[in-house]
Motif scaffolding. Structure first.
Motif, short mmCIF file in Angstrom:
data_model
loop_
_atom_site.label_atom_id
_atom_site.label_comp_id
_atom_site.label_asym_id
_atom_site.label_seq_id
_atom_site.Cartn_x
_atom_site.Cartn_y
_atom_site.Cartn_z
N VAL A 102 -37.35 -59.90 74.84
CA VAL A 102 -37.38 -58.49 75.22
C VAL A 102 -38.82 -57.97 75.27
CG1 VAL A 102 -35.05 -58.01 74.40
CG2 VAL A 102 -36.97 -57.62 72.86
N MET A 103 -39.69 -58.56 74.46
CA MET A 103 -41.11 -58.18 74.53
C MET A 103 -41.72 -58.64 75.85
SD MET A 103 -42.21 -56.42 71.91
CE MET A 103 -43.97 -56.71 71.70
N LYS A 104 -41.42 -59.87 76.24
CA LYS A 104 -41.96 -60.41 77.48
C LYS A 104 -41.44 -59.63 78.69
CE LYS A 104 -42.87 -64.79 79.84
NZ LYS A 104 -42.68 -66.27 79.79
N ALA A 105 -40.21 -59.12 78.57
CA ALA A 105 -39.62 -58.34 79.65
C ALA A 105 -40.18 -56.92 79.71
CB ALA A 105 -38.10 -58.28 79.48
N GLY A 106 -41.03 -56.57 78.74
CA GLY A 106 -41.69 -55.27 78.77
C GLY A 106 -40.86 -54.11 78.25
N LEU A 107 -39.84 -54.41 77.45
CA LEU A 107 -38.94 -53.34 76.99
C LEU A 107 -39.47 -52.61 75.76
CD1 LEU A 107 -35.49 -55.12 77.44
CD2 LEU A 107 -36.77 -53.74 79.07
N PHE A 108 -40.41 -53.23 75.04
CA PHE A 108 -40.96 -52.61 73.84
C PHE A 108 -42.46 -52.83 73.78
CE2 PHE A 108 -36.55 -53.56 72.88
CZ PHE A 108 -36.11 -52.40 72.26
N ASP A 109 -43.12 -52.03 72.95
CA ASP A 109 -44.56 -52.16 72.76
C ASP A 109 -44.92 -52.97 71.52
OD1 ASP A 109 -45.52 -50.35 74.96
OD2 ASP A 109 -44.30 -48.90 73.84
N ILE A 110 -44.17 -52.77 70.43
CA ILE A 110 -44.44 -53.45 69.17
C ILE A 110 -43.13 -53.97 68.60
CG2 ILE A 110 -45.29 -53.19 66.79
CD1 ILE A 110 -47.11 -50.94 67.81
N VAL A 111 -43.19 -55.16 68.00
CA VAL A 111 -42.00 -55.73 67.39
C VAL A 111 -42.33 -56.23 65.99
CG1 VAL A 111 -42.41 -58.04 68.34
CG2 VAL A 111 -40.09 -57.39 67.69
N SER A 112 -41.40 -56.01 65.06
CA SER A 112 -41.48 -56.63 63.75
C SER A 112 -40.81 -57.99 63.89
CB SER A 112 -40.76 -55.75 62.70
OG SER A 112 -40.95 -56.27 61.41
N LEU A 113 -41.64 -58.99 64.11
CA LEU A 113 -41.19 -60.30 64.59
C LEU A 113 -40.60 -61.16 63.48
CD1 LEU A 113 -41.16 -62.22 67.09
CD2 LEU A 113 -43.40 -63.03 66.31
N ALA A 117 -29.17 -49.26 78.73
CA ALA A 117 -28.44 -48.60 77.64
C ALA A 117 -29.35 -47.84 76.71
CB ALA A 117 -27.65 -49.64 76.86
N LEU A 118 -30.53 -48.38 76.47
CA LEU A 118 -31.43 -47.78 75.49
C LEU A 118 -32.51 -46.90 76.12
CD1 LEU A 118 -31.88 -50.91 73.24
CD2 LEU A 118 -30.32 -49.02 72.92
N ALA A 119 -32.51 -46.85 77.44
CA ALA A 119 -33.50 -46.05 78.18
C ALA A 119 -34.92 -46.38 77.73
CB ALA A 119 -33.22 -44.56 78.02
N LEU A 120 -35.22 -47.65 77.75
CA LEU A 120 -36.50 -48.08 77.21
C LEU A 120 -37.57 -48.23 78.30
CD1 LEU A 120 -35.13 -50.70 74.71
CD2 LEU A 120 -35.97 -48.42 74.23
N SER A 121 -37.70 -47.21 79.08
CA SER A 121 -38.66 -47.31 80.17
C SER A 121 -40.06 -46.85 79.76
CB SER A 121 -38.18 -46.45 81.34
OG SER A 121 -37.99 -45.11 80.93
N LEU A 122 -40.14 -46.15 78.60
CA LEU A 122 -41.45 -45.64 78.17
C LEU A 122 -42.28 -46.75 77.57
CD1 LEU A 122 -41.19 -42.16 76.43
CD2 LEU A 122 -42.68 -42.82 78.30
N GLY A 123 -43.39 -47.06 78.14
CA GLY A 123 -44.34 -47.99 77.55
C GLY A 123 -45.60 -47.23 77.24
N LEU A 124 -46.65 -47.97 76.96
CA LEU A 124 -47.94 -47.34 76.71
C LEU A 124 -48.56 -46.97 78.05
CD1 LEU A 124 -49.94 -46.68 74.46
CD2 LEU A 124 -50.92 -48.94 74.77
N SER A 125 -48.74 -45.71 78.30
CA SER A 125 -49.23 -45.27 79.60
C SER A 125 -50.74 -45.19 79.61
CB SER A 125 -48.67 -43.87 79.91
OG SER A 125 -49.30 -42.91 79.10
N SER A 126 -51.28 -44.88 80.77
CA SER A 126 -52.73 -44.78 80.90
C SER A 126 -53.26 -43.62 80.08
CB SER A 126 -53.11 -44.60 82.37
OG SER A 126 -52.45 -43.46 82.90
N GLY A 127 -52.38 -42.76 79.59
CA GLY A 127 -52.79 -41.66 78.74
C GLY A 127 -53.35 -42.12 77.41
N ALA A 128 -53.26 -43.43 77.15
CA ALA A 128 -53.79 -43.95 75.89
C ALA A 128 -55.27 -43.66 75.74
CB ALA A 128 -53.53 -45.45 75.80
N GLN A 129 -55.97 -43.61 76.86
CA GLN A 129 -57.40 -43.37 76.79
C GLN A 129 -57.69 -41.89 76.52
OE1 GLN A 129 -59.35 -45.79 76.60
NE2 GLN A 129 -58.01 -47.43 77.30
#
Length: 351
Positions: free
Chosen positions: A84-95, A13-25
């Motif tokens: 949802v963090m463990k499932a890899g859906l987000f990079d950062i969470v305000s816990l 539903a949220l199209a949350l497939s974007l994570g931190l890619s190798s482009g970080a370097q």
């Protein structure tokens, strides 16, 4: 619906497939998916957290943008953040610490009822316990703890007259974790677990007679419209934090990790100071008194806190909070309470 199906639905539903890619370097701008505090919680989210993530690249000095959304706009419960963090859906969470303590009881060691009656003591708790908590979150949920901050003293709002804790006998009281629930039971109240966004309506409809939150959050969400009395006795500090998925964290270079941590340290320190300012101002606003600069004025009765009730909450750490929590935490994390006693217990004089 199974948890797996639920998480899959959220992801689709949220199209949350974007994570931190190798482009970080590289110096490409990478968008990090960020789950924020509920917008309903008020000024810390609005004036500190959201601006930080809106200006993320500048604040961190890193080529990252933050795709920031408050959790209440995402359709995710605040009790599901670690999952949802463990499932890899987000990079950062305000816990939200207490809200996720059923999934990870170790979290609640940061905010036991009575352990931090003021900001200075709460800071001692945070500084003594954060390393142990970080290690546990990395192991169990693959997230890195970047910092912890408090909403501030969690106090009582009621739609019936109260003068002391004992007056809650027979009343239904909104709580947000099992430790607080046990304490409310001990003074004769009936704890009712409700998420923050459900409370205003529940008070209005009489589902609960009283509810516990911070003064500023109550003001922002108009709780004084549906209550009559506030009792400014702090039970907990409503600790919250920032955590980053280890997958995302490990893709940072050592220099990037250093800059990321430094930026969150600055944000967290800023929120600690702001939270303290907001608390007293909001207590004034809720009662219709000056100075009131950050909130709306209401007309709650500001009930004087009794010394006996302060002592009841202080004693609750050793007699109720710690034993109740230790039994639960040690089952899922052997040695949990022993680690707490060596760190937090030593810092605040509770064994």
């Amino acid at each position: 619906m199974s948890l797996k199906h639920h998480l899959t639905t959220i992801a689709a539903a949220l199209a949350l497939s974007l994570g931190l890619s190798s482009g970080a370097q590289a110096q490409d701008r990478v968008a990090l998916k960020v789950v924020g505090q509920p917008a309903a919680t008020g000024l810390i989210q609005k004036n500190k957290e959201k601006p930080f993530f809106d200006d993320f690249a500048k604040r961190t000095g890193l080529p990252f943008d933050a795709d920031y959304k408050s959790i209440d706009s995402l359709g995710i419960k605040d009790t599901e953040q670690l999952r949802v963090m463990k499932a890899g859906l987000f990079d950062i969470v305000s816990l939200r610490v207490s809200q996720n303590s059923r999934d990870e009881p170790t979290l609640l060691g940061m905010d036991l009822v009575g352990a931090a009656p003021d900001y200075a003591t709460a800071r001692k708790v945070y500084e003594s316990y954060s390393d142990a908590l970080d290690q546990r979150l990395q192991k169990q949920f693959q997230v890195k703890l970047l910092g912890i901050w408090p909403f501030g003293p969690q106090i009582l709002f009621c739609k019936k007259p109260i003068a002391k804790l004992a007056d809650m006998a027979g009343m239904k009281v909104r709580v947000y974790d099992q430790n607080l629930a046990k304490f409310i039971e001990s003074v004769g109240g009936t704890p009712v677990p409700l998420s923050f966004t459900e409370v205003h309506q529940s008070l209005s409809l009489g589902v609960v007679d009283c509810a516990i939150t911070g003064p500023s959050s109550a003001n922002s969400s108009n709780w004084p419209e549906v209550t009559t009395h506030q009792y400014a006795l702090g039970f907990q500090m409503a600790m919250n934090g920032y955590a980053m998925s280890m997958k995302s964290w490990n893709r940072l270079s050592p220099d990037q990790k250093s800059k990321m941590q430094a930026a969150f340290n600055t944000l967290v320190d800023d929120i600690w100071a702001y939270s303290q300012e907001l608390t007293q101002d909001a207590i004034n606003c809720n009662a219709g008194k000056d100075p009131c600069t950050t909130g709306k004025k209401f007309k709650l009765v500001n009930v004087p806190v009794t010394d006996a009730d302060k002592e009841t909450v202080r004693k609750a750490v050793a007699s109720i909070s710690l034993p109740t929590w230790a039994e639960i935490c040690d089952k899922s994390n052997p040695g949990c309470s022993a680690a707490w006693k060596k760190t937090v217990g030593k810092a605040i004089g509770v064994q």
